[in-house]
Design a protein around this motif. Sequence first.
Motif, PDB file in Angstrom:
ATOM      1  N   LEU A 160       0.877  -1.179   0.000  1.00 47.74           N
ATOM      2  CA  LEU A 160       0.000   0.000   0.000  1.00 47.74           C
ATOM      3  C   LEU A 160       0.912   1.226   0.000  1.00 47.74           C
ATOM      4  O   LEU A 160       1.617   1.461   0.983  1.00 47.74           O
ATOM      5  CB  LEU A 160      -0.879  -0.030   1.253  1.00 47.74           C
ATOM      6  N   ILE A 161       0.905   1.976  -1.098  1.00 46.25           N
ATOM      7  CA  ILE A 161       1.866   3.068  -1.256  1.00 46.25           C
ATOM      8  C   ILE A 161       1.118   4.399  -1.365  1.00 46.25           C
ATOM      9  O   ILE A 161       0.227   4.546  -2.193  1.00 46.25           O
ATOM     10  CB  ILE A 161       2.731   2.859  -2.519  1.00 46.25           C
ATOM     11  N   LYS A 162       1.531   5.356  -0.530  1.00 45.12           N
ATOM     12  CA  LYS A 162       0.871   6.662  -0.512  1.00 45.12           C
ATOM     13  C   LYS A 162       1.771   7.739  -1.101  1.00 45.12           C
ATOM     14  O   LYS A 162       2.991   7.698  -0.921  1.00 45.12           O
ATOM     15  CB  LYS A 162       0.542   7.059   0.936  1.00 45.12           C
ATOM     16  N   TYR A 163       1.141   8.675  -1.774  1.00 48.42           N
ATOM     17  CA  TYR A 163       1.838   9.847  -2.307  1.00 48.42           C
ATOM     18  C   TYR A 163       1.094  11.087  -1.802  1.00 48.42           C
ATOM     19  O   TYR A 163      -0.140  11.081  -1.756  1.00 48.42           O
ATOM     20  CB  TYR A 163       1.831   9.848  -3.834  1.00 48.42           C
ATOM     21  N   ASP A 164       1.837  12.105  -1.472  1.00 48.49           N
ATOM     22  CA  ASP A 164       1.214  13.306  -0.907  1.00 48.49           C
ATOM     23  C   ASP A 164       2.082  14.498  -1.273  1.00 48.49           C
ATOM     24  O   ASP A 164       3.191  14.639  -0.766  1.00 48.49           O
ATOM     25  CB  ASP A 164       1.129  13.145   0.617  1.00 48.49           C
ATOM     26  N   GLN A 165       1.616  15.311  -2.189  1.00 46.81           N
ATOM     27  CA  GLN A 165       2.449  16.429  -2.639  1.00 46.81           C
ATOM     28  C   GLN A 165       1.634  17.720  -2.662  1.00 46.81           C
ATOM     29  O   GLN A 165       0.460  17.726  -3.013  1.00 46.81           O
ATOM     30  CB  GLN A 165       3.042  16.135  -4.017  1.00 46.81           C
ATOM     31  N   THR A 166       2.291  18.793  -2.262  1.00 49.48           N
ATOM     32  CA  THR A 166       1.596  20.074  -2.133  1.00 49.48           C
ATOM     33  C   THR A 166       2.269  21.131  -3.000  1.00 49.48           C
ATOM     34  O   THR A 166       3.474  21.360  -2.892  1.00 49.48           O
ATOM     35  CB  THR A 166       1.595  20.534  -0.660  1.00 49.48           C
ATOM     36  N   THR A 167       1.473  21.737  -3.866  1.00 53.53           N
ATOM     37  CA  THR A 167       1.947  22.838  -4.693  1.00 53.53           C
ATOM     38  C   THR A 167       1.739  24.124  -3.905  1.00 53.53           C
ATOM     39  O   THR A 167       0.613  24.439  -3.512  1.00 53.53           O
ATOM     40  CB  THR A 167       1.138  22.912  -6.011  1.00 53.53           C
ATOM     41  N   ARG A 168       2.819  24.825  -3.668  1.00 52.75           N
ATOM     42  CA  ARG A 168       2.769  25.990  -2.787  1.00 52.75           C
ATOM     43  C   ARG A 168       2.408  27.278  -3.530  1.00 52.75           C
ATOM     44  O   ARG A 168       2.763  27.456  -4.695  1.00 52.75           O
ATOM     45  CB  ARG A 168       4.134  26.187  -2.109  1.00 52.75           C
ATOM     46  N   ARG A 169       1.705  28.144  -2.806  1.00 52.94           N
ATOM     47  CA  ARG A 169       1.427  29.515  -3.211  1.00 52.94           C
ATOM     48  C   ARG A 169       0.855  29.647  -4.639  1.00 52.94           C
ATOM     49  O   ARG A 169       1.436  30.285  -5.500  1.00 52.94           O
ATOM     50  CB  ARG A 169       2.690  30.375  -3.072  1.00 52.94           C
ATOM     51  N   ALA A 170      -0.275  29.010  -4.858  1.00 51.94           N
ATOM     52  CA  ALA A 170      -0.965  29.179  -6.136  1.00 51.94           C
ATOM     53  C   ALA A 170      -1.602  30.573  -6.145  1.00 51.94           C
ATOM     54  O   ALA A 170      -2.268  30.961  -5.176  1.00 51.94           O
ATOM     55  CB  ALA A 170      -2.031  28.108  -6.276  1.00 51.94           C
TER      56      ALA A 170
END
Lengths: 184, 451
Positions: B293-303
């Motif tokens: 079970l593999i999780k990915y979590d990415q956040t694009t900053r300051r849109a």
Amino acid sequence: MNLEKIIKQCKKGDIKAQKELYDTYKDGLFVLCLKYSRNREEAEDNLQDSFMVIFTSIEKYKGKGSFEGWMKRIVINKAITLFKRESNFNVLINEDITKDIVIEKSLISAIPLQEILRAVQELPTRYKMVFNLYEMDNYTHKEVAQMLDITEGTSKSNLYRAKVILKESLQKWNTTSKNRSYGN
Amino acid sequence: METKKDIGSAIKNQLESLHAAPSDKVWKQLESDLQKKKRGRALPFWLWYAGIGVLAIGILIGGSFHYLSSTPDSFPVENKISSSNKNSSSEVQDEQIELQKNASLLNNDSNTNDALLNDEHQAKGVLNSTDSKQDKEDRNSIAKESNLIAKEPFELASNFNPQKNKNNSADDFPLEFEKEEQKSVINSHAVEKMLIDKDTLSSKITDLDKSPKQLKEENLTLSNDSTSLPLKRNPWSASVSGIVNFYDNFKNGSLIDRNFDGNQVDRKVHLNYGLALHYNLNTEWTLRIGANLIKYDQTTRRADSTAIDFENLEYVRYTTEVSEINSFVNNSETIDITQNFTYLEIPLQMRYSFYGEEVDFGVIGGLQSRILLTDNIILDSDTRQLKIGESSTIYDIGVSAHFSLASRIKLSKKFYFNIEPSIYYHLKPYETDRINSPSEFRFTSSLEYKF
């Protein structure tokens, strides 16, 4: 197929139902797009984008309220977002914005619909948006202000300026038209 | 009669009777876009075929190794040892019979040897014939030559009394031996092999002196040496693993909208989990299948909320009303966009061990099917969050290939600790061709239990 069935099939991604829905509403929504656009090409782009949103988010339509109204709202939102980034709305013009701008009935009746439409389309974007939302689609200044991220004062001011420009434009067309007639 | 009217109302009235129709190209383009969207979440067919093809090859290779490892080239002493608990004395006797026969074969005259090689029954008859003085002498001599320690290597043979079987002709095979033969696995390959190598035979005969338990223990220690007699242990083992993944999906473009290509993207490093079942095909090769079970979590900053159309992001399939998004955006100064998704992965791996002692080193290659379980795109302001939809470009099902370095540390007889740094390459995980950096690095550690 009735509308309910068309919507049900569209939710399943049935391309035939999508075509039927498009054929049913394309003309009405296209006129709406024309009013908010600068020209026919832009209106067609807007229509296409709007239908894409309609088909991909039709699952969210739960049958409450008019389906046509829901689609119109999508078209208007699309127009707003398209023009939002190019304009600075917070332009307040110091004029007596409460003053009515009137036009003679006989004059406007004499002008072809295409010319009236062209006059609206040629309005500066910020004026056109306010004019359409307030006059054509019956939103209040408060709602317009909220939708366009402007103040109510700016909304009223932009509407006033839109009307002034429209009157000038239509009168100018009328004069030119008369001159052309006399010339003939 | 009023002749003047507000220009707004007048224009509205006039335009209400306006009719216009869009050109045909609008529907054509729309239809094309809808088809693309429809295909968007399905893996291209060629990837399915490629994945199935490689899995089939993997299974074939695995099957081949398994078949090879179970051919009678290896001496089948392990089977007897493993079953020795049931009837150890009779099994040892069987072994004795076999070894006696082999001793005879080594020393008999050519006539007898030929007969022995061609007919095992006959061989046993010869071995047990008390009339064959020469045979007995030969057997004794080979025993001396081989430094046999066995007290009575031919005890069973000499115990046979043909007088008890008067009804049998001289050529008949004794009934007792027929029964013994059913228990004993006499392997002609083994006979030939031992004919070639007397030393091996000697050691085997020496083994007769040892108890089945001793034999089993000795063979267990030999199992890692491919040149020694292989001992079949239970080939199965299972492991639980912790997996840390480092990914860089945004390297060549944003997974949300190309306008964010230049934005800072932060990725969370998750501790993921996995299970695996291992099957040792032989001492070098192991076939493994599992579930991760593999999780990915990415956040694009300051849109930039003034420049970006949040209701029309390029790779978002919206599940939230436009008005909700508008309201969120209008009331937020800075917005981050978080994208998280989870895959269930089914890996099929082959592990090759090239050095195996207390610490074993090897390499792993494999393929895995990936099934997208969760997929969320969330607008995140300082105080609030709003889920706006899911990705329209990530495939629901995918295939990836991986290569790992592997080391295994023996903790105890049953437990092993595995450390595996790996490179993964996901085969076309996105519909868009604009993003082409689908590789990731993983560090897997696992605790393995051998059954």
